[in-house]
Design an enzyme around this catalytic site. Structure first.
Site, PDB file in Angstrom:
ATOM      1  N   GLN B 130       0.871  -1.406   0.411  1.00  0.00           N
ATOM      2  CA  GLN B 130      -0.912   0.048  -0.079  1.00  0.00           C
ATOM      3  C   GLN B 130       0.908   1.639  -0.238  1.00  0.00           C
ATOM      4  O   GLN B 130       2.165   1.560   1.009  1.00  0.00           O
ATOM      5  CB  GLN B 130      -0.988  -0.466   1.281  1.00  0.00           C
ATOM      6  CG  GLN B 130      -1.808   0.848   1.499  1.00  0.00           C
ATOM      7  CD  GLN B 130      -2.646   1.189   2.422  1.00  0.00           C
ATOM      8  OE1 GLN B 130      -2.621  -0.387   3.525  1.00  0.00           O
ATOM      9  NE2 GLN B 130      -2.948   2.286   2.878  1.00  0.00           N
ATOM     10  N   SER B 133       1.710   6.934   2.123  1.00  0.00           N
ATOM     11  CA  SER B 133       2.153   7.573   3.272  1.00  0.00           C
ATOM     12  C   SER B 133       3.778   8.229   2.158  1.00  0.00           C
ATOM     13  O   SER B 133       4.519   7.408   1.443  1.00  0.00           O
ATOM     14  CB  SER B 133       2.951   7.404   3.787  1.00  0.00           C
ATOM     15  OG  SER B 133       1.841   6.904   4.950  1.00  0.00           O
ATOM     16  N   GLU B 248      -8.693  -0.963   6.461  1.00  0.00           N
ATOM     17  CA  GLU B 248      -7.992  -0.863   7.563  1.00  0.00           C
ATOM     18  C   GLU B 248      -8.254  -0.798   8.567  1.00  0.00           C
ATOM     19  O   GLU B 248      -7.362  -1.744   9.263  1.00  0.00           O
ATOM     20  CB  GLU B 248      -6.553   0.230   6.749  1.00  0.00           C
ATOM     21  CG  GLU B 248      -5.545   0.316   7.629  1.00  0.00           C
ATOM     22  CD  GLU B 248      -4.857   1.044   7.146  1.00  0.00           C
ATOM     23  OE1 GLU B 248      -4.748   2.054   6.321  1.00  0.00           O
ATOM     24  OE2 GLU B 248      -3.110   0.611   7.248  1.00  0.00           O
TER      25      GLU B 248
HETATM   26  C1  LIG Z   1       5.390   0.144  10.922  1.00  0.00           C
HETATM   27  C2  LIG Z   1       4.956   0.349  10.184  1.00  0.00           C
HETATM   28  C3  LIG Z   1       4.054   0.122   8.906  1.00  0.00           C
HETATM   29  C4  LIG Z   1       3.366   1.467   7.665  1.00  0.00           C
HETATM   30  N1  LIG Z   1       2.780   0.822   6.773  1.00  0.00           N
HETATM   31  C5  LIG Z   1       2.840   1.615   6.059  1.00  0.00           C
HETATM   32  C6  LIG Z   1       2.734   1.082   4.447  1.00  0.00           C
HETATM   33  O1  LIG Z   1       2.527   0.003   4.311  1.00  0.00           O
HETATM   34  N2  LIG Z   1       1.798   1.726   3.673  1.00  0.00           N
HETATM   35  C7  LIG Z   1       1.733   3.311   3.923  1.00  0.00           C
HETATM   36  O2  LIG Z   1       1.739   3.865   2.896  1.00  0.00           O
HETATM   37  N3  LIG Z   1       2.327   3.938   5.070  1.00  0.00           N
HETATM   38  C8  LIG Z   1       2.857   2.622   6.166  1.00  0.00           C
HETATM   39  N4  LIG Z   1       3.188   3.380   7.534  1.00  0.00           N
HETATM   40  C9  LIG Z   1       2.486   4.966   7.675  1.00  0.00           C
HETATM   41  C10 LIG Z   1       1.746   5.204   8.288  1.00  0.00           C
HETATM   42  O3  LIG Z   1       1.216   5.127   7.742  1.00  0.00           O
HETATM   43  C11 LIG Z   1       2.433   6.675   8.449  1.00  0.00           C
HETATM   44  O4  LIG Z   1       3.574   6.633   9.349  1.00  0.00           O
HETATM   45  C12 LIG Z   1       1.566   7.391   9.700  1.00  0.00           C
HETATM   46  O5  LIG Z   1      -0.132   7.752   9.202  1.00  0.00           O
HETATM   47  C13 LIG Z   1       1.296   8.511  10.489  1.00  0.00           C
HETATM   48  O6  LIG Z   1       2.679   9.469   9.675  1.00  0.00           O
HETATM   49  P1  LIG Z   1       3.818  10.146  10.224  1.00  0.00           P
HETATM   50  O7  LIG Z   1       5.022   8.996  10.353  1.00  0.00           O
HETATM   51  O8  LIG Z   1       3.922  10.977   8.786  1.00  0.00           O
HETATM   52  O9  LIG Z   1       3.621  11.305  10.839  1.00  0.00           O
HETATM   53  P2  LIG Z   1       3.352  12.558  11.317  1.00  0.00           P
HETATM   54  O10 LIG Z   1       1.827  12.165  10.954  1.00  0.00           O
HETATM   55  O11 LIG Z   1       4.121  13.936  11.401  1.00  0.00           O
HETATM   56  O12 LIG Z   1       2.753  12.447  13.086  1.00  0.00           O
HETATM   57  C14 LIG Z   1       3.866  12.857  13.837  1.00  0.00           C
HETATM   58  C15 LIG Z   1       3.559  13.291  15.014  1.00  0.00           C
HETATM   59  O13 LIG Z   1       1.898  14.246  15.086  1.00  0.00           O
HETATM   60  C16 LIG Z   1       0.920  13.756  15.273  1.00  0.00           C
HETATM   61  N5  LIG Z   1      -0.586  14.238  14.458  1.00  0.00           N
HETATM   62  C17 LIG Z   1       0.132  14.477  13.195  1.00  0.00           C
HETATM   63  N6  LIG Z   1      -1.012  15.142  12.721  1.00  0.00           N
HETATM   64  C18 LIG Z   1      -1.745  15.587  13.802  1.00  0.00           C
HETATM   65  C19 LIG Z   1      -3.306  15.954  14.332  1.00  0.00           C
HETATM   66  N7  LIG Z   1      -3.913  16.136  13.742  1.00  0.00           N
HETATM   67  N8  LIG Z   1      -3.437  15.791  15.154  1.00  0.00           N
HETATM   68  C20 LIG Z   1      -2.461  15.610  17.097  1.00  0.00           C
HETATM   69  N9  LIG Z   1      -1.687  14.658  16.786  1.00  0.00           N
HETATM   70  C21 LIG Z   1      -0.886  14.681  15.502  1.00  0.00           C
HETATM   71  C22 LIG Z   1       0.936  11.798  15.345  1.00  0.00           C
HETATM   72  O14 LIG Z   1       0.289  11.275  15.669  1.00  0.00           O
HETATM   73  C23 LIG Z   1       2.797  12.124  15.667  1.00  0.00           C
HETATM   74  O15 LIG Z   1       2.377  11.466  16.878  1.00  0.00           O
HETATM   75  C24 LIG Z   1       3.456   2.266   8.486  1.00  0.00           C
HETATM   76  C25 LIG Z   1       3.838   2.982   9.294  1.00  0.00           C
HETATM   77  C26 LIG Z   1       4.441   2.074  10.580  1.00  0.00           C
HETATM   78  C27 LIG Z   1       5.206   2.513  11.742  1.00  0.00           C
END
Ligand SMILES: Cc1cc2nc3c(=O)[nH]c(=O)nc-3n(C[C@H](O)[C@H](O)[C@H](O)COP(=O)(O)OP(=O)(O)OC[C@H]3O[C@@H](n4cnc5c(N)ncnc54)[C@H](O)[C@@H]3O)c2cc1C
Lengths: 325, 414
Positions: B130, B133, B248
């Site tokens: 998928q 991100s 999901e």
């Molecule tokens: C083990 C693992 C597997 C994954 N597998 C996939 C995959 O297969 N495909 C894929 O597409 N993605 C995948 N991901 C990515 C995952 O979907 C993202 O990491 C996740 O959506 C968070 O985005 P970010 O890492 O950019 O954090 P950010 O969005 O930058 O967030 C950073 C911090 O800010 C907080 N935050 C952000 N926005 C808000 C808000 N509106 N209100 C309050 N707090 C907020 C978050 O909660 C977090 O604590 C995976 C991630 C992990 C850890």
């Protein structure tokens, strides 16, 4: 597998909600703190049949399942009704082989109280018939009740000294244990109702109260604490339904399920009630607002029939003994 | 209400057990958290396992027959999951394909796409990932910048994805791109199926905090995708992505499944370890075990309620997010109790033995502990899930979202 209430239970819950909102309320609970009567009171509960839900039909009860009682107890908890259905459910188990006393429980002609050792007993105030386990035997008798300043007047707490106890059932330890587990389930069901209402009241206020130009519920600190409380309530609902189902259909699972439900109820209600006060700010700390009434329930109920630590230990013991394998 | 199997369910469970016993020699057997030594060998073994299970009718149990499924019930699907866990068959390698990509292709794909992809997906002939991100768009998914530009019968894709689970073994992915930067951020997106072996796709494994590499960076340099690989209409990508995200929520923890090591494995470990503790420590350990068990059971039964609701025709709604929140919290309690029971082994794995106390056991609990921070992020962070529940279930007012209606190229991209 089908983990949902059936239509009869949904109807019973809706009927109970109507009855309890007519007959009891946080306002009545507040009045009880200043010596008003506990609502809806024993006779009203008997008349509508709630004290006898799990009493056999042959002795004037409804012959229902514990789950039927649990869905009603949830509605009672939502409006802080009293006396507690915990007492009725527990007495119904203890009196299963005692038709006359069971009939008197169901029709309200006797006011029962179940006593655990020297702990303050639920629904002791106004009771005339006391049940206790003494030297392994189930005894029944009169008693004297010492009340203090009630933290939650709707619980009718008192310390009981039995008078003229007579043995009702010799060697009743297993019966007593089952009745206590059933009591844990119903207490958790009442707490489910109270906790759910505390969250609802908090959510409603968070939608209408504004600060810094926005409804406070749009702030995450407020939103997230309400969500955490709500998630807890939904988990508790699952544990209450499972434990009530187990009481009727899977007695081997009851000790584990009942202890799990009670431990989770204690902490879930406490968090919901504290969140409700916090979300209301200064208003939540006033006597007039209902928030402290939920809080009182929480602070009392978490300690009744064993606290969370005690029940976590029970769960651990059962899990170690293979309850999950 | 009834937790017992119906006669039909009991018969089905018996059949599943028979099938698993019959094919035992062809299936991978691993304890949760256990890993085979060689990654390539493990991949092949896991693909073979899924193929064997699919041929036995145990994959896609609740999928429609026209899509290669068994047209079974969700209860049957749950039974298969339980029996696989009981037989120590690890999670299917194509779990992202089954949980997220497949349902999206089913809902938005053309008959030709159904034909091309679904049966192979079920047998793990193709493994899926998928590709949502990006480095600058995780929680704020609609802020993504990977572009797809129309060129005759093709689209040309440039950009980067990140944290893409299984991209290193995947054959196909669902890819969310920006096709119209002049529109507000949700309106200019389009979804595709992308061939992970196409020229211009580069996959670079990322090492996770626990040391393993389950996810990756993926780079797209002038990757050409045929228009016939589009999922849904151009500009409709957000609607298509919502289908993925909805599924999901249920796939990750929404059905009450354990997200890490099971509470049953904690019970086995505790039974082995508790007698050796001092009385004071035993009290604390029993508290931790009891608390973890209560949380795990609450989550399990909440999952059953959700399965019941969905099987009665309900949609997997935002409530399912609560399952992931509670499941993550419960898994942390289970894992923490387990790690602490290991005593000295909790900080480095020593000894031998497969009772959960020796080398494998200690390493297993440690790996699980190092996996859980990812669970609280993947598939929506705890904070984002709380926002979803707060706004969509409790009806609390939304946060101000200033960039929602502005054209993406006019400042949405902060
Ligand atoms: C083990 C693992 C597997 C994954 N597998 C996939 C995959 O297969 N495909 C894929 O597409 N993605 C995948 N991901 C990515 C995952 O979907 C993202 O990491 C996740 O959506 C968070 O985005 P970010 O890492 O950019 O954090 P950010 O969005 O930058 O967030 C950073 C911090 O800010 C907080 N935050 C952000 N926005 C808000 C808000 N509106 N209100 C309050 N707090 C907020 C978050 O909660 C977090 O604590 C995976 C991630 C992990 C850890």
């Amino acid at each position: 597998m089908n983990f949902d209430l059936d239509q009869d239970q949904l109807d019973a819950a809706a009927g109970a909600r109507r009855f309890f909102t007519d007959q009891a309320s946080p306002a009545a609970a507040r009045a009880a703190l200043e010596e008003g009567p506990v609502q809806p009171g024993r006779q009203a509960l008997a008349d509508i049949g709630f004290l006898g839900i799990t009493v056999a039909e042959s002795t004037g009860g409804g012959g229902g399942a514990l789950l039927d009682l649990a869905v009603v107890a949830e509605q009672a908890g939502a409006v802080l009704a009293g006396p507690s259905l915990v007492t009725a459910a527990r007495a119904a188990v203890l009196l299963a082989e005692e038709p006359e006393l069971a009939a008197a429980l169901a029709d309200g002609s006797r006011a029962f109280c179940v006593v655990d050792g020297s702990s303050p007993a639920l629904d002791a105030v106004g009771a005339d018939t006391f049940l206790a386990l003494v030297d392994g035997d189930l005894v029944v008798g009169g008693g004297t009740v010492v009340t203090g300043q009630p933290m939650d007047a709707t619980r009718g707490l008192g310390v009981v000294t039995l008078t003229d106890p007579r043995v009702l059932v010799p060697d009743a330890a297993a019966l007593w244990a089952r009745a206590r587990d059933v009591a844990l389930v119903v207490l958790a069901a009442e707490d489910l109702g109270t906790a759910g209402r505390a969250v609802e009241v908090g959510v409603a206020y968070a939608k209408e109260r504004h600060a810094f130009g926005r409804a406070i519920g749009s702030y995450q600190a407020v939103k997230h604490s309400l969500v955490d409380a709500w998630v807890g309530v939904e988990q508790l609902r699952s544990l209450v339904w499972w434990s009530a189902w187990a009481a009727d259909r899977a007695p081997d699972e009851l000790p584990l399920a009942a202890a799990a439900a009670k431990a989770f109820a204690a902490e879930t209600l406490e968090r919901a009630a504290e969140t409700c006060i916090q979300v209301h700010g200064g208003t939540g700390f006033t006597w007039e607002h209902d928030a402290h009434l939920y809080w009182r329930r929480a602070k009392v109920d978490r300690l009744l029939l064993g606290d969370a630590a005690e029940h976590h230990d029970v769960v651990a013991g059962l899990v170690l003994a293979g309850a999950l394998s | 209400m009834d937790f017992d199997d119906t006669p039909d369910e009991a018969a089905y469970r018996a059949r599943v057990r028979d099938l698993l016993a019959e094919h035992a020699a062809d299936l991978v057997h691993l304890d949760a958290g256990e890993e085979a030594g060689d990654a390539a060998e493990q991949e092949q073994a896991l693909r073979r396992t899924q193929r064997v299970l699919a041929d036995a009718g145990l994959v896609g149990v609740a999928w429609a027959a026209e899509h290669g499924g068994q047209a079974g019930s969700l209860a049957q699907q749950a039974i298969v999951g339980q029996e696989l866990a009981r037989a120590r068959v690890p999670a299917l390698i194509n779990h992202i394909g089954l949980g997220m990509c497949g349902p999206t292709v089913v809902a938005h794909g053309t008959p030709a796409q159904h034909e091309r992809y679904l049966a192979r997906l079920l047998r793990a002939d193709d493994v899926w990932c998928q590709l949502f991100s990006e480095p600058a768009s995780g929680s704020d998914l609609a802020a993504l910048r990977t572009t797809a530009v129309r060129d005759g019968e093709d689209w040309v894709v440039n950009g980067q994805k990140v944290w893409t689970t299984l991209a290193h073994v995947a054959d196909f992915g669902i890819l969310l791109t920006r096709t119209d930067p002049g529109k507000p951020k949700h309106a200019g997106l389009t979804m595709f199926v992308v061939d992970m072996h196409a020229p211009g796709v580069t996959v670079r494994p990322l090492r996770q905090m626990g040391g393993q590499s389950d996810f990756n960076e993926v780079f797209f340099d002038d990757v050409r995708i045929l228009d016939s690989e589009r999922l849904g209409e151009p500009g409709e990508g957000w609607r298509v992505a919502l289908t993925t995200l909805l599924n999901e929520r249920v796939a990750v923890g929404g059905g009450g499944n354990d997200l890490g090591l099971s509470v049953e494995s904690l019970a086995r470990l505790a039974a082995a370890k508790l007698p050796g503790l001092t009385p004071e420590r035993r009290v604390l350990a029993r508290q931790a075990v009891g608390r973890a068990a209560v949380a795990a059971l609450g989550n399990r039964y909440t999952g059953y309620r959700r399965l019941t609701a969905i099987s009665q025709g309900g949609l997997p709604g935002p409530e399912a997010s609560a399952g992931k929140l509670a499941g993550t919290a419960a898994s942390r309690l289970v894992s923490d109790a387990g790690v602490r029971l290991l005593g000295d082994d909790a900080v480095f794995a020593v000894g031998t033995g497969d009772d959960g106390t020796g080398e494998d056991g200690a390493g297993r609990w440690q790996r699980n502990q190092a996996w859980l921070p990812g669970i609280a992020i993947a598939g929506g962070t705890d904070e984002v899930l709380r926002n979803i529940i707060g706004e969509r279930v409790l009806g609390l007012p939304p946060e101000p979202r200033e960039d929602k209606h502005r054209p993406f190229d006019a400042g949405s991209r902060a």
